[in-house]
Design a protein around this motif. Structure first.
Motif, PDB file in Angstrom:
ATOM      1  N   LYS A  69       0.832  -1.201   0.000  1.00  0.00           N
ATOM      2  CA  LYS A  69       0.000   0.000   0.000  1.00  0.00           C
ATOM      3  C   LYS A  69       0.867   1.250   0.000  1.00  0.00           C
ATOM      4  O   LYS A  69       1.838   1.349   0.744  1.00  0.00           O
ATOM      5  CB  LYS A  69      -0.897  -0.012   1.236  1.00  0.00           C
ATOM      6  CG  LYS A  69      -1.831   1.181   1.365  1.00  0.00           C
ATOM      7  CD  LYS A  69      -2.670   1.047   2.618  1.00  0.00           C
ATOM      8  CE  LYS A  69      -3.622   2.230   2.799  1.00  0.00           C
ATOM      9  NZ  LYS A  69      -4.431   2.105   4.033  1.00  0.00           N
ATOM     10  N   LYS A  70       0.529   2.203  -0.869  1.00  0.00           N
ATOM     11  CA  LYS A  70       1.257   3.468  -0.892  1.00  0.00           C
ATOM     12  C   LYS A  70       0.737   4.331   0.255  1.00  0.00           C
ATOM     13  O   LYS A  70      -0.434   4.664   0.324  1.00  0.00           O
ATOM     14  CB  LYS A  70       1.080   4.174  -2.231  1.00  0.00           C
ATOM     15  CG  LYS A  70       1.864   5.480  -2.312  1.00  0.00           C
ATOM     16  CD  LYS A  70       1.968   6.004  -3.742  1.00  0.00           C
ATOM     17  CE  LYS A  70       0.628   6.489  -4.249  1.00  0.00           C
ATOM     18  NZ  LYS A  70       0.752   7.122  -5.595  1.00  0.00           N
ATOM     19  N   ILE A  71       1.642   4.722   1.161  1.00  0.00           N
ATOM     20  CA  ILE A  71       1.221   5.462   2.348  1.00  0.00           C
ATOM     21  C   ILE A  71       1.743   6.891   2.373  1.00  0.00           C
ATOM     22  O   ILE A  71       1.323   7.685   3.228  1.00  0.00           O
ATOM     23  CB  ILE A  71       1.683   4.730   3.623  1.00  0.00           C
ATOM     24  CG1 ILE A  71       3.205   4.584   3.657  1.00  0.00           C
ATOM     25  CG2 ILE A  71       1.011   3.377   3.738  1.00  0.00           C
ATOM     26  CD1 ILE A  71       3.732   4.004   4.968  1.00  0.00           C
ATOM     27  N   ALA A  72       2.653   7.250   1.467  1.00  0.00           N
ATOM     28  CA  ALA A  72       3.180   8.620   1.459  1.00  0.00           C
ATOM     29  C   ALA A  72       3.789   8.925   0.103  1.00  0.00           C
ATOM     30  O   ALA A  72       4.191   8.015  -0.642  1.00  0.00           O
ATOM     31  CB  ALA A  72       4.215   8.821   2.563  1.00  0.00           C
ATOM     32  N   THR A  73       3.852  10.206  -0.225  1.00  0.00           N
ATOM     33  CA  THR A  73       4.480  10.660  -1.459  1.00  0.00           C
ATOM     34  C   THR A  73       5.028  12.067  -1.226  1.00  0.00           C
ATOM     35  O   THR A  73       4.608  12.765  -0.291  1.00  0.00           O
ATOM     36  CB  THR A  73       3.481  10.663  -2.622  1.00  0.00           C
ATOM     37  OG1 THR A  73       4.176  10.987  -3.842  1.00  0.00           O
ATOM     38  CG2 THR A  73       2.372  11.666  -2.404  1.00  0.00           C
ATOM     39  N   GLY A  74       5.981  12.487  -2.061  1.00  0.00           N
ATOM     40  CA  GLY A  74       6.577  13.805  -1.898  1.00  0.00           C
ATOM     41  C   GLY A  74       7.464  14.148  -3.079  1.00  0.00           C
ATOM     42  O   GLY A  74       7.698  13.319  -3.971  1.00  0.00           O
ATOM     43  N   ASP A  75       7.963  15.368  -3.094  1.00  0.00           N
ATOM     44  CA  ASP A  75       8.789  15.853  -4.195  1.00  0.00           C
ATOM     45  C   ASP A  75      10.266  15.731  -3.871  1.00  0.00           C
ATOM     46  O   ASP A  75      10.688  15.802  -2.709  1.00  0.00           O
ATOM     47  CB  ASP A  75       8.460  17.319  -4.498  1.00  0.00           C
ATOM     48  CG  ASP A  75       7.026  17.504  -4.967  1.00  0.00           C
ATOM     49  OD1 ASP A  75       6.503  16.581  -5.627  1.00  0.00           O
ATOM     50  OD2 ASP A  75       6.419  18.557  -4.660  1.00  0.00           O
ATOM     51  N   ILE A  76      11.055  15.567  -4.948  1.00  0.00           N
ATOM     52  CA  ILE A  76      12.509  15.576  -4.852  1.00  0.00           C
ATOM     53  C   ILE A  76      13.006  16.696  -5.757  1.00  0.00           C
ATOM     54  O   ILE A  76      12.707  16.699  -6.956  1.00  0.00           O
ATOM     55  CB  ILE A  76      13.112  14.225  -5.284  1.00  0.00           C
ATOM     56  CG1 ILE A  76      12.591  13.104  -4.383  1.00  0.00           C
ATOM     57  CG2 ILE A  76      14.638  14.282  -5.231  1.00  0.00           C
ATOM     58  CD1 ILE A  76      13.055  11.722  -4.797  1.00  0.00           C
ATOM     59  N   PRO A  77      13.754  17.673  -5.231  1.00  0.00           N
ATOM     60  CA  PRO A  77      14.178  18.807  -6.057  1.00  0.00           C
ATOM     61  C   PRO A  77      15.265  18.396  -7.057  1.00  0.00           C
ATOM     62  O   PRO A  77      15.844  17.314  -6.967  1.00  0.00           O
ATOM     63  CB  PRO A  77      14.727  19.795  -5.028  1.00  0.00           C
ATOM     64  CG  PRO A  77      15.204  18.924  -3.911  1.00  0.00           C
ATOM     65  CD  PRO A  77      14.242  17.778  -3.845  1.00  0.00           C
ATOM     66  N   ALA A  78      15.509  19.297  -8.013  1.00  0.00           N
ATOM     67  CA  ALA A  78      16.589  19.059  -8.978  1.00  0.00           C
ATOM     68  C   ALA A  78      17.928  19.060  -8.248  1.00  0.00           C
ATOM     69  O   ALA A  78      18.176  19.891  -7.364  1.00  0.00           O
ATOM     70  CB  ALA A  78      16.565  20.141 -10.053  1.00  0.00           C
ATOM     71  N   LEU A  79      18.780  18.110  -8.609  1.00  0.00           N
ATOM     72  CA  LEU A  79      20.066  17.944  -7.943  1.00  0.00           C
ATOM     73  C   LEU A  79      21.206  18.056  -8.954  1.00  0.00           C
ATOM     74  O   LEU A  79      21.056  17.689 -10.116  1.00  0.00           O
ATOM     75  CB  LEU A  79      20.134  16.582  -7.239  1.00  0.00           C
ATOM     76  CG  LEU A  79      19.082  16.301  -6.171  1.00  0.00           C
ATOM     77  CD1 LEU A  79      19.188  14.852  -5.698  1.00  0.00           C
ATOM     78  CD2 LEU A  79      19.244  17.246  -4.996  1.00  0.00           C
ATOM     79  N   LYS A  80      22.325  18.552  -8.463  1.00  0.00           N
ATOM     80  CA  LYS A  80      23.558  18.543  -9.235  1.00  0.00           C
ATOM     81  C   LYS A  80      24.502  17.511  -8.660  1.00  0.00           C
ATOM     82  O   LYS A  80      24.335  17.064  -7.530  1.00  0.00           O
ATOM     83  CB  LYS A  80      24.208  19.927  -9.214  1.00  0.00           C
ATOM     84  CG  LYS A  80      23.396  20.993  -9.937  1.00  0.00           C
ATOM     85  CD  LYS A  80      24.130  22.323  -9.925  1.00  0.00           C
ATOM     86  CE  LYS A  80      23.326  23.394 -10.648  1.00  0.00           C
ATOM     87  NZ  LYS A  80      24.024  24.712 -10.660  1.00  0.00           N
ATOM     88  N   LYS A  81      25.484  17.151  -9.407  1.00  0.00           N
ATOM     89  CA  LYS A  81      26.419  16.143  -8.948  1.00  0.00           C
ATOM     90  C   LYS A  81      27.126  16.637  -7.693  1.00  0.00           C
ATOM     91  O   LYS A  81      27.589  17.759  -7.621  1.00  0.00           O
ATOM     92  CB  LYS A  81      27.444  15.839 -10.032  1.00  0.00           C
ATOM     93  CG  LYS A  81      28.221  14.555  -9.759  1.00  0.00           C
ATOM     94  CD  LYS A  81      29.012  14.132 -10.972  1.00  0.00           C
ATOM     95  CE  LYS A  81      29.680  12.791 -10.724  1.00  0.00           C
ATOM     96  NZ  LYS A  81      30.434  12.334 -11.909  1.00  0.00           N
ATOM     97  N   GLY A  82      27.146  15.785  -6.674  1.00  0.00           N
ATOM     98  CA  GLY A  82      27.725  16.155  -5.392  1.00  0.00           C
ATOM     99  C   GLY A  82      26.693  16.601  -4.373  1.00  0.00           C
ATOM    100  O   GLY A  82      27.001  16.690  -3.184  1.00  0.00           O
ATOM    101  N   GLN A  83      25.480  16.901  -4.834  1.00  0.00           N
ATOM    102  CA  GLN A  83      24.409  17.274  -3.920  1.00  0.00           C
ATOM    103  C   GLN A  83      23.610  16.036  -3.498  1.00  0.00           C
ATOM    104  O   GLN A  83      23.623  15.009  -4.182  1.00  0.00           O
ATOM    105  CB  GLN A  83      23.472  18.292  -4.574  1.00  0.00           C
ATOM    106  CG  GLN A  83      24.100  19.658  -4.816  1.00  0.00           C
ATOM    107  CD  GLN A  83      23.110  20.632  -5.436  1.00  0.00           C
ATOM    108  OE1 GLN A  83      22.180  20.229  -6.145  1.00  0.00           O
ATOM    109  NE2 GLN A  83      23.317  21.916  -5.175  1.00  0.00           N
ATOM    110  N   ALA A  84      22.930  16.186  -2.390  1.00  0.00           N
ATOM    111  CA  ALA A  84      22.096  15.091  -1.875  1.00  0.00           C
ATOM    112  C   ALA A  84      20.816  15.674  -1.289  1.00  0.00           C
ATOM    113  O   ALA A  84      20.772  16.839  -0.873  1.00  0.00           O
ATOM    114  CB  ALA A  84      22.843  14.291  -0.819  1.00  0.00           C
ATOM    115  N   HIS A  85      19.778  14.873  -1.260  1.00  0.00           N
ATOM    116  CA  HIS A  85      18.484  15.282  -0.695  1.00  0.00           C
ATOM    117  C   HIS A  85      18.038  14.209   0.289  1.00  0.00           C
ATOM    118  O   HIS A  85      18.040  13.015  -0.020  1.00  0.00           O
ATOM    119  CB  HIS A  85      17.439  15.433  -1.805  1.00  0.00           C
ATOM    120  CG  HIS A  85      16.077  15.771  -1.284  1.00  0.00           C
ATOM    121  ND1 HIS A  85      15.773  16.981  -0.701  1.00  0.00           N
ATOM    122  CD2 HIS A  85      14.917  15.033  -1.257  1.00  0.00           C
ATOM    123  CE1 HIS A  85      14.501  16.995  -0.341  1.00  0.00           C
ATOM    124  NE2 HIS A  85      13.961  15.827  -0.675  1.00  0.00           N
TER     125      HIS A  85
END
Length: 214
Positions: A69-85
Motif C-alpha cells: 500500500k502506498k502510504i506517502a508521497t513527496g517531491d525531490i528537487p533538482a540535484l547537481k552532482k555532489g548534492q544530496a536530498h
C-alpha cells in the motif's frame, strides 16, 4: 553476407542501447529506519544535472512491499552532482501500525529506482518488570515530616512548678508559699458576745429582784 548484416545490427543496437540504459536513472539512494522514522538520502551517481522528481513510499505488513500500500508521497528537487536530498518519514503516522516492510520508489524524468527494503519490527514497549514477574509499581512518596513544637524545660517560681499553656506562649509560673510561714488569722468574736450576754442576764436579774423588794 548474412553474418555481416547481423553483426552490424547488433553493434548498432549496442550503440543506441548503452546510452539509453545509462540514462535510465542517475539517482542513487541509501535507506535506513527504525520504530520512530525512516531516512532516505538521494544523490546523483552519474550525470551532471538532474531535473526534479518525486518519491512514493510503500508498506506491507508481510511480503513484498513493492506490491503493498502506498502510504506517502513527496517531491525531490533538482540535484547537481555532489548534492544530496534527505527524505524522512515519521513511522508513527502510519495508520496501519509501525511494524511492517517499507520501500521507497524514487522517480525522475529519465527513470526510477527502488530503495532497499526497510523492515521495522519489535516496536511494542513492554513495561518494566520485577524479579518475580510482576509489574514494577513506583513507590509512594513519603509524607513530609512535621517537626514537633519546641517546649522549654519547666522552671520553678519561688520553689513551685510551672504551668505549660497549650497556645505555646511563655509559661506562667505558679506562686506558692514556702514552708514555715505565718498562720492565718482564724480567731472569731464569740467570747465577746458571751460576755455581753452574761452581763445582760445579770442586769435583768438584778432589775427583777429590785422590783420584787419594792
Amino acid at each position: 553476407m548474412f553474418k555481416k548484416i547481423v553483426s552490424g545490427a547488433f553493434a548498432a543496437t549496442l550503440v543506441f542501447a548503452v546510452p539509453t540504459m545509462a540514462l535510465a536513472c542517475n539517482w542513487g539512494a541509501q535507506a535506513s529506519g527504525d520504530c520512530k522514522k525512516l531516512d532516505v538520502t538521494v544523490n546523483i551517481e552519474q550525470g551532471d544535472s538532474e531535473k526534479a522528481g518525486h518519491y512514493d513510499l510503500y508498506w506491507s505488513k508481510v511480503g513484498n512491499p513493492k506490491q503493498g500500500k502506498k502510504i506517502a508521497t513527496g517531491d525531490i528537487p533538482a540535484l547537481k552532482k555532489g548534492q544530496a536530498h534527505n527524505i524522512s518519514y515519521d513511522v508513527t503516522k502510519n495508520e496501519n501500525g509501525k511494524e511492517g516492510r517499507y520501500i521507497f520508489h524514487l522517480v525522475e524524468p529519465n527513470g526510477s529506482i527502488w530503495s532497499k527494503e526497510i523492515v521495522v519490527n519489535n516496536c511494542t514497549e513492554a513495561p518494566p518488570s520485577t524479579d518475580d514477574g510482576g509489574t514494577t509499581v513506583p513507590p509512594k512518596p513519603l509524607p513530609t515530616p512535621v517537626e514537633p513544637p519546641t517546649i522549654e524545660p519547666p522552671t520553678a517560681g519561688n520553689g513551685g512548678p510551672t504551668t505549660l499553656p497549650a497556645d505555646g506562649k511563655t509559661p506562667t509560673p505558679v506562686q506558692t508559699k514556702p514552708n514555715g510561714g505565718a498562720l492565718p488569722k482564724t480567731a472569731s468574736s464569740y467570747p465577746t458576745v458571751i460576755v455581753l450576754g452574761a452581763a445582760l442576764i445579770a442586769g435583768g436579774a438584778l432589775t427583777l429582784r429590785f422590783r420584787a423588794q419594792n
